[in-house]
Design an enzyme around this catalytic site. Sequence first.
Site, PDB file in Angstrom:
ATOM      1  N   CYS A  26      59.311  56.854  42.430  1.00 26.20           N
ATOM      2  CA  CYS A  26      60.477  55.995  42.223  1.00 26.20           C
ATOM      3  C   CYS A  26      60.929  56.039  40.761  1.00 26.20           C
ATOM      4  O   CYS A  26      62.113  55.817  40.467  1.00 26.20           O
ATOM      5  CB  CYS A  26      60.169  54.567  42.648  1.00 26.20           C
ATOM      6  SG  CYS A  26      58.692  53.871  41.876  1.00 26.20           S
ATOM      7  N   HIS A  29      57.012  49.294  40.754  1.00 28.59           N
ATOM      8  CA  HIS A  29      58.079  50.044  41.423  1.00 28.59           C
ATOM      9  C   HIS A  29      59.323  50.042  40.539  1.00 28.59           C
ATOM     10  O   HIS A  29      59.565  49.085  39.802  1.00 28.59           O
ATOM     11  CB  HIS A  29      58.385  49.389  42.777  1.00 28.59           C
ATOM     12  CG  HIS A  29      59.477  50.055  43.558  1.00 28.59           C
ATOM     13  ND1 HIS A  29      59.377  51.345  44.009  1.00 28.59           N
ATOM     14  CD2 HIS A  29      60.703  49.608  43.944  1.00 28.59           C
ATOM     15  CE1 HIS A  29      60.491  51.658  44.661  1.00 28.59           C
ATOM     16  NE2 HIS A  29      61.311  50.629  44.620  1.00 28.59           N
TER      17      HIS A  29
END
Length: 996
Positions: free
Chosen positions: A454, A827
Amino acid sequence: MDKILEAVVMSSYPNNVKQGLVRRVIEAAKQPMDSEQCWSMLELSTKLYLTGDTKYKREVGKEVLEVYGHYHPEEFEEFFNVRFLLSLLQEGYGPLGKRSHYVLDYIQLGLQFVLESPSANSIFSLLRIEVLRKVCERPSPKQCAKISKLLTQHPQCIPTGKHQLLFCQQLIRCIGQFQCVSEGEEEIMEFLEQVNKVSGLLQRIWRTQTSSILPSLKELFTIISSTEEQEVPSNALASVVQFVPLELMDGVIRNLTNDDSITDVQMMMAIGRMIDWVSWPLGKNIDKWIIALLKGLAAVKKFSILIEVTLSKIEKVFSKLLYPIVREGALSVLQYMLLSFQHSHEAFHLLLPHIPRLVASLKKEDSNSATSSLEQLAELIHCMFFRFSGFPDLYEPVLEAVKALPIPNEDRIKHLLGQNAWTSQKNELACFYPRLASKSETGKIGLINLGNTCYMNSIIQSLFMASDFRHSVLNLTEGNSQPLMTKLQWLFAFLEHSQRPAISPESFLSASWPPWFTPGAQQDCSEYLKYLLDRLHEEEKTGKRIYQKLKESSLMSQAVEHHYLNKTLIEKMFGGKMMTKIRCLKCLNVSSREEAFTDLSLAFPPLDRNVRGSTSVLPVEEIGPQFIEPPENAGQHMGSPWIPRKVPMASDRAAPSMLVETLGFQDPGEAANPVRSNDAGVDAGKDPLSALGEQACAPKDSRSVPDLINYFLSPERLTAENKYHCEKCASLQDAEKVAELTEGPHYLILTLLRFSFDPRTMKRKKILDNVSIPVVLKLPILVAPEETEEVCRRGKDGAVPGSGFMTVVYDLCSVVVHSGISSESGHYYCYSRECTDTVPHGQPRDGLPKPASDKQLDFEIQWYLFNDTRVSFSSFESVSNVTSFFPKDTAYVLFYRQRPGRQSCLLHEALAEAGRLHGEPSLHKDLMEAISKDNILFLQEQEKEARNRAAYISALPKSPLWWRDLDRDKDDDSSSGGCSPAAGGGGSGSFHGLVF
């Protein structure tokens, strides 16, 4: 005597009068009498019991039978013979069409008086065969319950040997066809009691004959896995599973999941129907069997089955939390389904619209069960927030609903996620993600997460949304001198023209991978960005110059060519320059060094440094005023590099400093009044755009981006161990160091240094401070005096004559957000919008008049949220408030685009000229063909997947509409009484909906 009894029973006398006369007859029956009289009385009592049209008549028949069985055993045994019983069982009793329903009750009543008789064994043998025959005829639940009651009371009548196994299998077949035809609560309770009697008989048989368990379970699985068009098997089958010993579970599941004769469709049908069993109110251990089978399927990597079943059933399981009677089992299944479904957010996101309503219902119920379930549900939700961060717009209502509930710590969350994952190998699930049928409604394309990538996805999307950079990359001519740039061009082209909802950046990842990065581990997106830009820059420097073609085609003027030909694309787009000056405080000698940068790394001021201003409208005296005008005395010098902003110096003049500014939403061309410290926030409500201005406001005591930039640009004292070696003094001296921007980049990249090393824990920790982000930023750029005066004459950039500084305006275009508390985990996702020099045609929103400026206001430019494969519409309000709602989600890397001005006019004009000549970037032939072929391939894949999914979905058991439970709960809010599902009373309709 039989005539007298019949006359009394059939008379119209009241029952109390009849009862007295019947008592006399029964007392007389206790005396010795001849065989013929006994037969007559037994025939009459049999007739009354089996065909009596009132309960009273059947009770009289029963009493007489019991008296004769007790006081006249020989005659009763002779009457209750095998031939008579066979006739009753095969032909029935009573007139044709009105056969008695009480034959089994009659036989059960009579058996107790012949147990010791010589004919007992013959009767038992007959009944073993007949009950098997009866069960094969699929009797009703009521008749099946009577058979079970008979066999439970007289186990000698249970079939033996092979017949016993067949009996168990056929009994399960019967249960599979049970249906409750009434919606009345009394009838439903009666039905449940009947089912329990039948399943209880199976339990009794299994206890004495354990060898019949596995064949019985095989028959059960055959029923629930059948794909033939037929009536859906009853949820009553759940009552069978509850009696299977748990010690057999591992073996049973292992055999099922490794049986090659069971197709995927059959397995999906079976597990789907088992999950429906969470509705069964009296089942025990049902949840354990469901979870065990799900785990078994994960162990043999049947992920496609698990995905389809989870997505089709999870909402129904969730709706059962409304009912206290099945809540515990439903919650266990829900927990496993969510915690194991870690490759995609789909399952969790299906529940988002329903969570607030369920939480409200459980709070209203106010029971121990509801309280416990709320806490477990909140823990589960926070686990999902942690696993699938980056959806602040979707999560805000849910977060609001559970904000008062306990929040688990990160160790607990990681433990739950770790122990429930289908597999530890994320690449095993790669082919199942994403499950997106079409492109996002935004028209944008997502990027597939290839295993903690990510950090790369968010950077690529930010670069892609930098439209000037994207167009330049797409316009590059084909060549072999820049392999990494070519791969980026292909990736951008697919993001621009692919029909897929998300594409895989695998090829670009392998080419741009920093060699020190650990595969599969989370990385620092800022570190990756620096490496990527440096690689692209060095690659172009040592290879063919990409602007050579522009020179040959005369698209650039000689002046532009001279200024830019020696720069790489990275330098043109992201390159800026900074002057570092050091002044010796003894001899006042100044040494300076200019260096290039592609991003500014902004440290957070120490805690003891006062961060002033609670809103973005800051006083002039404070850092980052909202608007700054040149002072009335145009000759006043501003921005002296020696103004002490970190450590005051008594010998320095008190002169106002040239600070970084944040622009609000006022047109930049309009004059802005200086904002003094006592003016902050005054009259904000009178501005028609003040509501938008509030979006940039920061919470009290929070920092802002201008705070960090001003701290970065403020002078630093070099003393003690950090003394400066002055060449003029030829010794170490106290000195002052200052950094000044001498050339602003076209795209300004700001990295907020949130990660620092904690010597106490020996770990990198994250600074979670909220930082307010201005949508428009004004930076001070140091220029030569003659340039400043020229700019002032042209009226551009708000430069101050003689000051040495000019302001350059930047618009926010991307924000990369890190969710988590460590750089090694968490994330990344990003907010982005396209900032260009042209204003699209269209009416402004909210009916506001279009400003005089040709620059769009922030609210007229659409923001997007890029979170791996998912792309959605967003807003600057969401960008500003994300940390307020989710404290671990903090802005990390910011992209700003420079507005056209003197300093950037050459590049802007070149880009505009190229845009006019070329329009949309034209791709070279090979790239266009590759995209076209992939789009055709995607359509073929969609057609194939649609066929496969249709087969899977059609195989899934049809069940009642799950959302009716939630809708019913909503309607019950206004109803009276305690019959709502949440109250646990359950009206007949709601209870029937729960079970059936």
